[in-house]
Structure formats: structure tokens, C-alpha cells
Design an enzyme around this catalytic site. Structure first.
Site, PDB file in Angstrom:
ATOM      1  N   ASP A  46       0.836  -1.390   0.005  1.00  0.00           N
ATOM      2  CA  ASP A  46      -0.129  -0.029  -0.108  1.00  0.00           C
ATOM      3  C   ASP A  46       0.839   1.298  -0.013  1.00  0.00           C
ATOM      4  O   ASP A  46       2.089   1.434   0.357  1.00  0.00           O
ATOM      5  CB  ASP A  46      -0.944  -0.077   1.259  1.00  0.00           C
ATOM      6  CG  ASP A  46      -2.047   0.965   1.288  1.00  0.00           C
ATOM      7  OD1 ASP A  46      -2.332   1.388   0.270  1.00  0.00           O
ATOM      8  OD2 ASP A  46      -2.382   1.539   2.309  1.00  0.00           O
ATOM      9  N   GLU A 103       2.255   4.558  -4.440  1.00  0.00           N
ATOM     10  CA  GLU A 103       2.351   5.380  -5.489  1.00  0.00           C
ATOM     11  C   GLU A 103       3.656   5.851  -5.867  1.00  0.00           C
ATOM     12  O   GLU A 103       3.651   6.318  -7.305  1.00  0.00           O
ATOM     13  CB  GLU A 103       1.144   6.539  -5.060  1.00  0.00           C
ATOM     14  CG  GLU A 103      -0.358   5.984  -5.387  1.00  0.00           C
ATOM     15  CD  GLU A 103      -0.461   5.073  -3.945  1.00  0.00           C
ATOM     16  OE1 GLU A 103      -0.043   5.425  -2.944  1.00  0.00           O
ATOM     17  OE2 GLU A 103      -1.392   4.044  -4.244  1.00  0.00           O
ATOM     18  N   ASP A 153      -9.108   3.604  -1.696  1.00  0.00           N
ATOM     19  CA  ASP A 153     -10.187   3.999  -0.605  1.00  0.00           C
ATOM     20  C   ASP A 153     -11.204   4.366  -1.489  1.00  0.00           C
ATOM     21  O   ASP A 153     -11.585   5.541  -1.383  1.00  0.00           O
ATOM     22  CB  ASP A 153      -9.144   4.857  -0.122  1.00  0.00           C
ATOM     23  CG  ASP A 153      -8.091   4.418   0.948  1.00  0.00           C
ATOM     24  OD1 ASP A 153      -8.028   3.087   1.014  1.00  0.00           O
ATOM     25  OD2 ASP A 153      -7.182   5.221   1.563  1.00  0.00           O
TER      26      ASP A 153
HETATM   27  C1  GLC Z   1      -4.535   3.218   2.901  1.00  0.00           C
HETATM   28  C2  GLC Z   1      -5.193   2.067   2.206  1.00  0.00           C
HETATM   29  C3  GLC Z   1      -6.118   1.295   3.120  1.00  0.00           C
HETATM   30  C4  GLC Z   1      -5.431   0.785   4.550  1.00  0.00           C
HETATM   31  C5  GLC Z   1      -5.087   2.068   4.992  1.00  0.00           C
HETATM   32  C6  GLC Z   1      -3.956   1.858   6.507  1.00  0.00           C
HETATM   33  O1  GLC Z   1      -5.682   4.072   3.182  1.00  0.00           O
HETATM   34  O2  GLC Z   1      -5.807   2.314   1.010  1.00  0.00           O
HETATM   35  O3  GLC Z   1      -6.523  -0.032   2.544  1.00  0.00           O
HETATM   36  O4  GLC Z   1      -6.386   0.340   5.223  1.00  0.00           O
HETATM   37  O5  GLC Z   1      -4.138   3.084   4.252  1.00  0.00           O
HETATM   38  O6  GLC Z   1      -2.888   1.139   6.219  1.00  0.00           O
END
Ligand code: GLC
Length: 797
Positions: A407, A410, A481
Site C-alpha cells: 500500500d 504510488e 479507498d
Molecule cells: C490506506 C489503504 C487502506 C488501508 C489504510 C491503512 O488508506 O488504502 O486500504 O487500510 O491505508 O493502512
């Protein structure tokens, strides 16, 4: 005097424009090679490579030499020699392959591509063609009145791209809306469809890129980037399927995932401490809601330091992981790229000691702010970093985790970007953030996949938020998200379809919506859609109510369990589709026009709210939570309505009432769908019987694939393929099965063949002998046999 001023003004304007934009100009020289022609243009170098009879690469640079750094996306090896003819006339060059004729006008240089019947498929814009504005590069193309554009991966504004402009720059945008342009993924590949004939263009440039499909202009469409080369591949179909498949020949295909990754996955931001994780696991098993995977979000770590555990919350990770394994759960922890800039933290120390992080031009390591606060960022474009990181994964793998969730890749630094001056290795060629930003996640996923492969012979599972063309080689993708509202339920469908068109088949959304609270009906409808998207995971944000299905009323829980059970019943079907996709690169979840390319209705706006899974199953989800009806399109032919066991004649739009606990499913004439019993998780028990639902309204063929579901042994021939041939003559139906490849023995002992939408036959003959051992009820005829290699069933009327 007046006239003179106007002329002078016009002159000035022209001068100004040409001073800004430099066009590639005329061809001044050329050289022919076995696989390409190298043209010298007034203001550029232009190489035209013939990769295949339908795939041509066009590469332009303003520099003296082409960039020697390898592509991040393309893994296809350029042939040393290719088959094409080359002729020169006074004003053009003609290059012809077995399928295409390329005319390259000399002055100025303009490319026009024709099929063998002399139909123009694609042409540079006659006035502009390829142009440069400083570093900025553009390619202007003729805009055909009837042409439709699709692709660009993860876009939140529906499938059709005409009249719109887009930017590709990986962006973390929580709660994005229906017209948010830059999102997590950048896939510079699009499909043009003209009079039902398709071609694709893959613009292999990772810099921030722009696409304009006739937005605010009626003269051209164009694509370009803020730097780098005008390097694009033209892929001719005319079948859409061939375009997508060949695009993945260039950029790679999804590997067959472990079977458990196709089951239901449960996530939350976050499950902690350990007792909480155990409670969730137990609840799924107690309530008999099938589930294969549990996720650990950022709170499992010590101060968000990757490769650590918070010892208070998780005192005995190995024990917990092995207990969960005994209960049939796989565990996937989150791993973000940011490494806390803490001098006492071993990962930071190792990275600094070995020069593994991205840095400023003055040698200082870049720090950006993200979950752990100030952090270093591994330079995944450096081989040593990829190896180091990939090996670090063993810390968690040896403790018993089963995959990784990448995650904030980007890379995201609290909604900002790295300063553009930050440097990366770029596989030894050195580049700035401008070039690497969009390929950062791809490189991280590569490092992760390679680390997993070095660690064991088990198939890997990686989930990623960001990516670039080629990400499908390493990871499944979720759409980031999203929000618990109707707009996002619709997006969950259209964005997944968009990703499939762009070569990424393993795709899904946060089921239920990440941000906010879904109404009961939205929650139900989202699970129904999720059960029919390739990646099926419930996930929710930190401040939301507990979102597991058993935390809803018994009525909602029942309906959601039903959706999840349907997923498990269809596991053999899904697995087969994953296998097919890993071989062909085609999406599993397909926009209607992929399968019904010649049908105008398949391109209509509303057709993007339904889709095909593979060739045989049409899915029509309810995407508006308060709707009780669904309008859907059934292409020509007969369809079996699975929800009410009736046969419907296609060729039009229908409106159907959809009970709250159902999703509309239609089987195509000739469709064969393998089904198993519901299990709590993949591998819970040996599956000893399979049912094949067969709708024999047309002749067809179907290949059914089996293997161990976990290892790479299938690559050594340890798999089985059974071919089904359904032959419909007049009213009579003959089904034959034939084991084509026998490298794997599954535990399946019995088959049930369930012919649906049929009348009662006069005779049923199994393997040559007439039998009355069958059940006929309500237009469904069921016959059981042993699961032998060759079976023949005849229904005579
Ligand atoms: C980001 C991710 C989400 C995750 C959060 C905490 O917002 O997209 O899926 O739960 O970070 O790690």
C-alpha cells in the site's frame, strides 16, 4: 496598412507556435535492418520495429540516441528478424506485414496504418503528427467520427473515453469521486474501436502522461508525456480479445494464483490485538461463513516499522499464525514502502549502510512523511535493493504469513509527491522521480514477487494499490479507498472492467466501501458484486463499525453468507477462468463488447453495468442499493436464467425484479459451468464430486483445468485438462468428455452432469448403454457418473 498588420500578426503567431512546438519534420534518411527501419527526421530520430505481423513499435527521440534504460513494462523480446517488405516511392515508404500495410509519408513524416483490404486503421494527424515542446512529447492522431476509445486502466468515469482528457500519475486520493482523473494506477494503454474493428496503442512512457480523446477539440486525439520518448506500440486486432491478449504478450500476464486467493478475504483497518484476530477467525468458522484470508493492517507493526511486530499486541506471532493456519486461514500483512528514519531501527540501518534508499542529488537520503512519520524510501529500481527487500520478506514468511499487501506505493507521502529532484538507480541508468514515480509500485511488486519465489515453491499472492503496465505479472489490484455509497458500488463494477480491458484481470474493490457506513442493502449488493469480481475482499476504515458479515442483522448475514457461498460453489469455475486468463491475458470479468464485439448494444452506456465472466456467464449486479429491478441486455441467442431456472431468448433489453438476496446470472447457450460443494475454506476437505451445469442450447467446447492449486508443479506438467464437447444435432444432445492432459490426479471421484433448460428426452444413453438412472425435474436433467477420463452422454428426443 491594415492588411499588412494582419499578415504581420499571422506571421508572428506562426513563428510563436513553431517556436514552442517543434514537429518531427520530414524524413531525410533511412536505414533498413532485419527487424526495423531507422529513419532520420529533420528534428528527431524515428525507429519503426516490426515485432509481429500485427504489432509495430514506433519510437521517436529528439536526442542523438535512444534511451538505453530498459522498459519497466515490456518483457517481450524483440525478434532479431521479422517478416516484412519495404518499398520506397517518391513521396512515401511502404512497409507491409502479412496483416498490415504502413505508409510513411516523407514530407512531413506521417504514419498511416491500413489492413490488408486497404481500410485505414489509424493515422498520424496530417498537420501535426509527432511534436516536441522542450521535453514534452506528443503524438497527434486523426480522430475518426465513429471511433470509440476504452482503456487506461483505473479510471473512475465509466468505460468510454471519448471527448475526455486524462492524466496518468499515480495518486493516493482517498474517497475519490466519479470524475477523479489521476488515481493509484497508471496504465498508458487504450483500445480504439472503429466500425467494430479494434486496435490498441500502448504508450510505454512512465513519466506523467496525458491522453486527449477529442476533449475540447474536434480535429485530433493525442497522447504524450512530460518527458521521455514517444515510444508506442500499435497492436492490431481486429478482435478486441486479440488486442488485449497481445498487449499482455508485451507486458506480461497474471501468474496463476494459489487457489485460496480466489476465496473470500476479510480485512479491516485494523484487526488487533491478537485476541481480536482470533475472534474474527473463530466467528467466521462458528457462523460457517466461508473465508480464506485474514489481513493485518498497519497496527500489527511496532510504530509502523515494516518487518516488525508490536510485541504487546502480538506477543507470539508464530503461534498465532500457526493456529490460524490450523483453522484454514491464510494471513496477509500490509507492507508499505516507507522505512522509518529511526537510527536504531535495523531496516533503516541496513538500507543506509548499503545505499539502498532514494536520495537527493547531493547524496542525502530522501525522507518523506507517511505512517511511521519521517521515512526513507527503498529504491526498488536498484537491483541490490530489490534483492535485499525480497529477502527481508523471509522474516515474516518464516513466521508463517502467506502473502503481502503493498500500500502507499504510488509512492504516497501524505497526499504530496517526492520532490522531482530525488534520484533513483533506474537499473543503473539513474533517473529522477519524474520518471520513476509511476513505476515505483511495479518495481516494489517485482522485488516482492522475486523474494517470494526465492523463498519457496509456493505460488505467491501480492495485493497492490498502485501500479503501471505490467503490474499484472506480480500482483492483484484493488481500487483503493472507495466510499460506502451507491456511486462507488457502480465504480466497483466499471473500474474493475476498465482494469480488465487494460491487462489486469485480478481486480476488485473494498467490498462494502472503505470510508463511511453502507446501508444494509448497499452492503448486500456489494457482497453480491464482490462474489462475482476476481478479487473478493471486505475491507473497512479505522473509524467505521465492525463490518464482518456476522456483525449485521441475521437477515443481512444470511444474504451475505449466500453470496459468499455462491462464490465457493463456483470455485472450480473461477479457477478455470483464472487459468485461462493466465494463459491468454484476457480479462476474467469482461466488458460486454469484449465478447460481443459486433453488437452495438454491447457498447451502450448501460451495458457497462453488467459483464461476462469468461465466455459463459453473464452477471447483472444490482448497483443501486435501493433498486429492486435491474435492466440488462442479453445478446442474441438463448440464455439460461439461473435465478429462476428458465430459458430466455436474447437480442434485447429486459427488466427483471431482483430479490434482495440474489444477483442475476445467465448462462450462455452451450455454456458449461463447473460447481463444487461449499467449503469453509479452500483445502478444508478433498472435493470428491463435481457438478457440471450445462445449458445445451447450442454446440460448444469447454476445457476444464485442474492442478494442486498451490505449487508451481503445473509448470512441470502436473495438471489435468478435460475437454468437453457439447454437440447439438436437431434436438439431440451429445456430450463427450476427454481427458487431454493427465498430469494431475484430483480427488474427484464423481461427476454430476446437470443439463438445464431441457425437455425430458426419450432416451438417455451413458457410455453406450441406455439408462433410466437419471433425475428429471422442472426442465433439469441430472445424471451421475464416475469421474472417468472419457464419458459420453446422449440425450435422444
Ligand atoms: C490506506 C489503504 C487502506 C488501508 C489504510 C491503512 O488508506 O488504502 O486500504 O487500510 O491505508 O493502512
Amino acid at each position: 496598412m491594415k492588411k499588412f498588420t494582419v499578415i504581420l500578426l499571422l506571421f508572428l503567431v506562426t513563428v510563436e507556435i513553431t517556436a514552442e512546438f517543434k514537429f518531427a519534420g520530414k524524413i531525410t534518411n533511412y536505414k533498413k535492418f532485419d527487424n526495423r527501419i531507422e529513419f532520420t527526421l529533420e528534428n528527431a530520430k524515428f525507429n519503426l520495429y516490426v515485432l509481429d505481423r500485427n504489432i509495430i513499435r514506433f519510437r521517436y527521440t529528439q536526442k542523438n540516441d535512444f534511451d538505453p534504460a530498459p522498459s519497466y513494462a515490456v518483457i517481450y523480446e524483440m525478434p532479431e528478424k521479422s517478416d516484412f517488405s519495404f518499398h520506397e516511392s517518391n513521396d512515401e515508404f511502404i512497409i507491409a506485414t502479412a496483416e498490415l500495410t504502413l505508409k510513411i509519408a516523407k514530407n512531413p513524416c506521417r504514419v498511416s496504418i491500413y489492413d490488408k483490404n486497404n481500410n485505414l486503421l489509424n493515422a498520424d494527424h496530417k498537420s501535426f503528427g509527432v511534436a516536441f515542446d522542450g521535453d514534452d512529447i506528443r503524438c497527434f492522431k486523426e480522430l475518426n467520427a465513429n471511433e470509440k476509445f476504452y482503456g487506461l486502466g483505473e479510471k473512475s468515469d465509466g468505460l468510454l473515453k471519448n471527448g475526455k482528457q486524462y492524466t496518468l500519475w499515480n495518486t493516493d486520493f482517498p474517497g475519490y469521486d466519479t470524475r477523479k482523473d489521476e488515481l493509484y494506477q497508471s496504465i498508458p494503454f487504450f483500445i480504439g474501436i472503429n466500425n467494430y474493428k479494434a486496435y490498441g496503442i500502448f504508450f510505454d512512457n512512465p513519466y506523467k502522461s496525458h491522453f486527449n480523446f477529442g476533449a475540447s477539440n474536434n480535429r485530433f486525439y493525442w497522447f504524450g508525456a512530460e518527458k521521455g520518448e514517444m515510444d508506442y506500440y500499435f497492436i492490431y486486432g481486429p478482435d478486441v480479445k486479440r488486442v488485449i491478449s497481445d498487449y499482455t504478450k508485451l507486458t506480461g500476464r497474471m501468474e496463476l494464483p494459489p487457489k485460496w486467493a480466489i476465496g473470500y478475504q476479510q480485512s479491516r483497518y485494523s484487526y488487533y490485538p491478537e485476541s481480536s484476530v482470533r475472534r474474527v477467525a473463530q466467528a467466521f468458522r462458528d457462523r460457517k461463513i466461508p473465508c480464506d484470508v485474514l489481513y493485518l493492517d498497519i497496527h500489527y507493526m511496532e510504530g509502523y516499522r515494516v518487518f516488525t511486530w508490536n510485541k504487546e499486541r502480538f506477543p507470539q506471532p508464530e503461534k498465532m499464525l500457526s493456529d490460524l493456519e490450523d483453522m484454514g486461514f491464510k494471513v496477509v500483512p500490509i507492507i508499505d514502502p516507507g522505512v522509518k528514519a529511526d537510527p536504531d531501527y535495523f531496516v533503516a540501518k541496513e538500507g543506509l549502510e548499503n545505499d539502498l534508499f532514494a536520495k537527493y542529488p547531493d547524496g542525502e537520503y530522501y525522507q518523506g512523511e507517511v505512517w511511521p512519520s519521517w521515512s526513507y524510501f527503498p529504491d526498488f529500481t536498484k537491483e541490490e535493493t530489490r534483492k535485499w527487500w525480497g529477502d527481508k520478506l523471509s522474516l515474516l514468511l518464516d513466521q508463517g504469513v502467506d502473502g503481502f499487501w503493498n500500500d502507499m506505493n504510488e509512492p504516497a507521502v501524505w497526499g504530496q509527491n517526492f520532490p522531482d529532484i530525488v534520484l533513483f538507480d533506474d537499473n543503473g541508468f539513474t533517473a529522477t522521480h519524474k520518471k520513476i514515480h509511476n513505476v515505483y509500485a511495479l518495481s516494489m511488486a517485482r522485488s516482492t514477487a522475486e523474494g517470494l519465489k526465492r523463498h519457496s515453491n509456493k505460488r505467491h499472492f501480492i495485493l497492490t494499490r498502485a501500479g503501471y503496465s505490467g503490474i499484472q505479472r506480480y500482483a492483484a489490484v484493488w481500487t483503493g479507498d472507495n466510499v460506502a455509497n451507491d456511486e462507488h458500488l457502480i465504480l466497483a463494477c466499471t473500474m474493475s472492467l476498465g482494469m480488465g480491458l487494460s491487462g489486469v484481470p485480478f481486480i476488485g474493490s473494498d467490498v462494502g466501501g472503505f470510508i463511511g457506513e453502507p446501508s444494509d442493502n448497499l452492503y448486500r449488493r456489494w457482497y453480491q458484486l464482490g462474489a462475482f469480481t476476481p478479487f473478493f475482499r471486505g475491507h473497512s476504515a479505522v473509524d467505521t463499525r465492525q463490518r464482518e458479515p456476522y456483525n449485521y442483522s441475521e437477515f443481512v448475514e444470511k444474504d451475505v453468507r449466500k453470496a459468499i457461498e455462491t462464490r465457493y460453489r463456483l470455485l472450480p469455475f473461477w479457477y478455470n477462468e483464472f487459468y485461462n486468463s493466465s494463459v491468454t491475458g484476457l480479462p476474467i470479468m469482461r466488458a460486454m463488447f469484449v465478447n460481443y464485439q459486433d453488437d452495438a448494444n454491447a457498447y451502450s452506456h448501460e451495458a457497462q453495468y453488467q459483464y461476462m465472466l469468461g465466455e459463459n456467464l453473464l452477471v447483472a449486479p444490482v448497483l443501486i442499493s435501493y433498486d429492486k429491478f435491474k435492466k440488462l441486455y442479453l445478446p442474441d441467442g438463448k440464455w439460461y436464467d439461473w435465478t429462476n431456472n428458465s430459458v430466455v431468448e436474447g437480442g434485447g433489453w429486459i427488466i427483471k425484479e431482483v430479490p434482495l438476496d440474489e444477483i442475476l446470472l445467465f448462462v450462455r447457450a452451450g455454456g458449461i459451468i463447473p460447481i463444487q460443494e461449499v467449503v469453509n475454506y479452500v483445502g478444508e476437505k478433498e472435493i470428491d464430486s463435481l457438478r457440471f451445469l450445462i445449458f445445451p442450447a447450442a454446440s460448444s467446447e469447454y476445457k476444464f483445468y485442474e492442478d494442486d492449486g498451490v505449487s508451481y508443479e503445473y509448470k512441470n506438467g502436473k495438471y489435468a485438462v478435460t475437454k468437453f464437447i457439447l454437440d447439438k444435432k436437431d434436438k439431440n444432445i451429445i456430450l463427450t468428455t476427454n481427458k487431454e492432459h493427465k498430469g494431475y490426479e484430483s480427488g474427484v471421484k464423481k461427476y454430476e452432469f446437470l443439463f438445464v433448460g431441457v425437455e425430458k428426452p426419450a432416451e438417455v444413453i451413458v457410455n453406450g448403454s441406455m439408462t433410466d438412472e437419471f433425475n428429471f425435474d422442472n426442465n433439469r436433467l441430472s445424471i451421475q457418473t464416475l469421474a472417468s477420463d472419457n464419458i459420453k452422454i446422449e440425450l435422444k428426443y
